[in-house]
Design an enzyme around this catalytic site. Structure first.
Site, PDB file in Angstrom:
ATOM      1  N   VAL A  62      10.457   7.952  -6.743  1.00 47.41           N
ATOM      2  CA  VAL A  62      11.261   6.793  -6.329  1.00 47.41           C
ATOM      3  C   VAL A  62      11.750   6.108  -7.599  1.00 47.41           C
ATOM      4  O   VAL A  62      10.940   5.700  -8.448  1.00 47.41           O
ATOM      5  CB  VAL A  62      10.452   5.808  -5.453  1.00 47.41           C
ATOM      6  CG1 VAL A  62      11.322   4.620  -5.064  1.00 47.41           C
ATOM      7  CG2 VAL A  62       9.917   6.507  -4.200  1.00 47.41           C
ATOM      8  N   ARG A  72       0.831  -1.205   0.000  1.00 48.66           N
ATOM      9  CA  ARG A  72       0.000   0.000   0.000  1.00 48.66           C
ATOM     10  C   ARG A  72       0.865   1.255   0.000  1.00 48.66           C
ATOM     11  O   ARG A  72       1.865   1.325   0.717  1.00 48.66           O
ATOM     12  CB  ARG A  72      -0.913   0.017   1.235  1.00 48.66           C
ATOM     13  CG  ARG A  72      -1.988  -1.026   1.178  1.00 48.66           C
ATOM     14  CD  ARG A  72      -2.986  -0.852   2.317  1.00 48.66           C
ATOM     15  NE  ARG A  72      -3.698  -2.091   2.543  1.00 48.66           N
ATOM     16  CZ  ARG A  72      -4.678  -2.552   1.779  1.00 48.66           C
ATOM     17  NH1 ARG A  72      -5.074  -1.844   0.729  1.00 48.66           N
ATOM     18  NH2 ARG A  72      -5.260  -3.702   2.044  1.00 48.66           N
ATOM     19  N   ASP A  73       0.441   2.230  -0.816  1.00 51.08           N
ATOM     20  CA  ASP A  73       1.131   3.517  -0.858  1.00 51.08           C
ATOM     21  C   ASP A  73       0.968   4.222   0.487  1.00 51.08           C
ATOM     22  O   ASP A  73      -0.110   4.223   1.086  1.00 51.08           O
ATOM     23  CB  ASP A  73       0.556   4.380  -1.993  1.00 51.08           C
ATOM     24  CG  ASP A  73       1.460   5.525  -2.368  1.00 51.08           C
ATOM     25  OD1 ASP A  73       2.011   5.510  -3.487  1.00 51.08           O
ATOM     26  OD2 ASP A  73       1.632   6.442  -1.531  1.00 51.08           O
ATOM     27  N   ASN A 113       4.696   6.445 -13.480  1.00 55.37           N
ATOM     28  CA  ASN A 113       5.255   7.787 -13.644  1.00 55.37           C
ATOM     29  C   ASN A 113       6.723   7.662 -14.036  1.00 55.37           C
ATOM     30  O   ASN A 113       7.462   6.882 -13.424  1.00 55.37           O
ATOM     31  CB  ASN A 113       5.137   8.572 -12.335  1.00 55.37           C
ATOM     32  CG  ASN A 113       3.694   8.881 -11.983  1.00 55.37           C
ATOM     33  OD1 ASN A 113       2.891   9.196 -12.854  1.00 55.37           O
ATOM     34  ND2 ASN A 113       3.359   8.784 -10.704  1.00 55.37           N
ATOM     35  N   HIS A 161       7.735   1.273 -10.757  1.00 57.22           N
ATOM     36  CA  HIS A 161       6.585   0.769 -10.000  1.00 57.22           C
ATOM     37  C   HIS A 161       5.303   1.141 -10.722  1.00 57.22           C
ATOM     38  O   HIS A 161       5.200   2.194 -11.356  1.00 57.22           O
ATOM     39  CB  HIS A 161       6.568   1.311  -8.560  1.00 57.22           C
ATOM     40  CG  HIS A 161       6.773   2.781  -8.461  1.00 57.22           C
ATOM     41  ND1 HIS A 161       8.019   3.366  -8.568  1.00 57.22           N
ATOM     42  CD2 HIS A 161       5.898   3.811  -8.297  1.00 57.22           C
ATOM     43  CE1 HIS A 161       7.894   4.676  -8.459  1.00 57.22           C
ATOM     44  NE2 HIS A 161       6.622   4.971  -8.298  1.00 57.22           N
ATOM     45  N   HIS A 183       1.475   2.018 -10.178  1.00 55.11           N
ATOM     46  CA  HIS A 183       0.424   2.414  -9.231  1.00 55.11           C
ATOM     47  C   HIS A 183      -0.881   1.740  -9.637  1.00 55.11           C
ATOM     48  O   HIS A 183      -1.241   1.772 -10.819  1.00 55.11           O
ATOM     49  CB  HIS A 183       0.177   3.928  -9.277  1.00 55.11           C
ATOM     50  CG  HIS A 183       1.311   4.778  -8.818  1.00 55.11           C
ATOM     51  ND1 HIS A 183       1.329   5.403  -7.592  1.00 55.11           N
ATOM     52  CD2 HIS A 183       2.461   5.147  -9.430  1.00 55.11           C
ATOM     53  CE1 HIS A 183       2.438   6.122  -7.473  1.00 55.11           C
ATOM     54  NE2 HIS A 183       3.138   5.981  -8.571  1.00 55.11           N
TER      55      HIS A 183
HETATM   56  P1  5GP Z   1       6.131   8.042  -7.831  1.00 52.05           P
HETATM   57  O1  5GP Z   1       5.859   9.460  -7.432  1.00 52.05           O
HETATM   58  O2  5GP Z   1       7.614   7.751  -7.891  1.00 52.05           O
HETATM   59  O3  5GP Z   1       5.402   7.578  -9.059  1.00 52.05           O
HETATM   60  O4  5GP Z   1       5.522   7.150  -6.675  1.00 52.05           O
HETATM   61  C1  5GP Z   1       6.166   6.926  -5.488  1.00 52.05           C
HETATM   62  C2  5GP Z   1       5.110   6.600  -4.470  1.00 52.05           C
HETATM   63  O5  5GP Z   1       5.750   6.018  -3.342  1.00 52.05           O
HETATM   64  C3  5GP Z   1       4.334   7.804  -3.946  1.00 52.05           C
HETATM   65  O6  5GP Z   1       2.953   7.650  -4.257  1.00 52.05           O
HETATM   66  C4  5GP Z   1       4.599   7.807  -2.446  1.00 52.05           C
HETATM   67  O7  5GP Z   1       3.459   8.145  -1.693  1.00 52.05           O
HETATM   68  C5  5GP Z   1       5.062   6.385  -2.190  1.00 52.05           C
HETATM   69  N1  5GP Z   1       6.005   6.245  -1.098  1.00 52.05           N
HETATM   70  C6  5GP Z   1       7.078   7.025  -0.843  1.00 52.05           C
HETATM   71  N2  5GP Z   1       7.745   6.574   0.237  1.00 52.05           N
HETATM   72  C7  5GP Z   1       7.068   5.463   0.652  1.00 52.05           C
HETATM   73  C8  5GP Z   1       7.280   4.550   1.731  1.00 52.05           C
HETATM   74  O8  5GP Z   1       8.235   4.645   2.512  1.00 52.05           O
HETATM   75  N3  5GP Z   1       6.388   3.539   1.864  1.00 52.05           N
HETATM   76  C9  5GP Z   1       5.322   3.401   1.007  1.00 52.05           C
HETATM   77  N4  5GP Z   1       4.501   2.362   1.233  1.00 52.05           N
HETATM   78  N5  5GP Z   1       5.104   4.233  -0.015  1.00 52.05           N
HETATM   79  C10 5GP Z   1       5.957   5.260  -0.186  1.00 52.05           C
END
Ligand code: 5GP
Length: 114
Positions: free
Chosen positions: A96, A29-30, A87, A100, A102
């Site tokens: 990150v 989970r996010d 993304n 990944h 979503h």
């Molecule tokens: P991005 O912005 O790279 O597409 O998505 C990264 C996602 O990772 C974001 O939606 C953010 O909320 C989530 N995220 C960042 N740090 C953590 C974490 O430590 N644990 C979890 N479960 N999600 C995280």
């Protein structure tokens, strides 16, 4: 290749609410959910962005999609609908750098996204 937050989650070095796991993919989970269901599907093999995905890693991309679809069916919202998003880099807000997928579900999602 540099280690990422998500590699640490996969290795259980950082806690996360893991909801899916197989030989290729881990789903959790996010931390900052954007919908009632917001799960991140991450390959065990770390690839920084979609731009870095090689042809010999095509199965990895398929495994991410199959994992999300399996989870949607298992959780009972496959027919209602859901969104899957990858993304890539700054303009899409990637934060990150471990590829990944979503999965967002549980509410009507507007289009186009912001
Ligand atoms: P991005 O912005 O790279 O597409 O998505 C990264 C996602 O990772 C974001 O939606 C953010 O909320 C989530 N995220 C960042 N740090 C953590 C974490 O430590 N644990 C979890 N479960 N999600 C995280």
């Amino acid at each position: 290749m540099s280690d990422t937050l998500f590699s640490k989650i996969i290795r259980r070095e950082i806690p996360a609410d893991i909801v899916f796991e197989n030989a290729h993919v881990v789903g959790f989970r996010d931390l900052n959910p954007q919908a009632p269901v917001h799960v991140l599907f991450v390959p065990r093999e770390p690839v920084p962005t979609l731009n870095d995905l090689r042809h010999d890693q095509a199965e990895l991309a398929g495994q991410l999609l199959l994992a999300a679809a399996h989870y949607a069916r298992e959780q009972g919202f496959a027919e209602a609908g859901y969104r899957t998003v990858i993304n890539t880099n700054a303009d899409a807000g990637q934060s990150v750098f471990h590829i990944h997928l979503h999965l967002l579900a549980g509410r009507t999602l507007s289009w186009p996204p912001g």
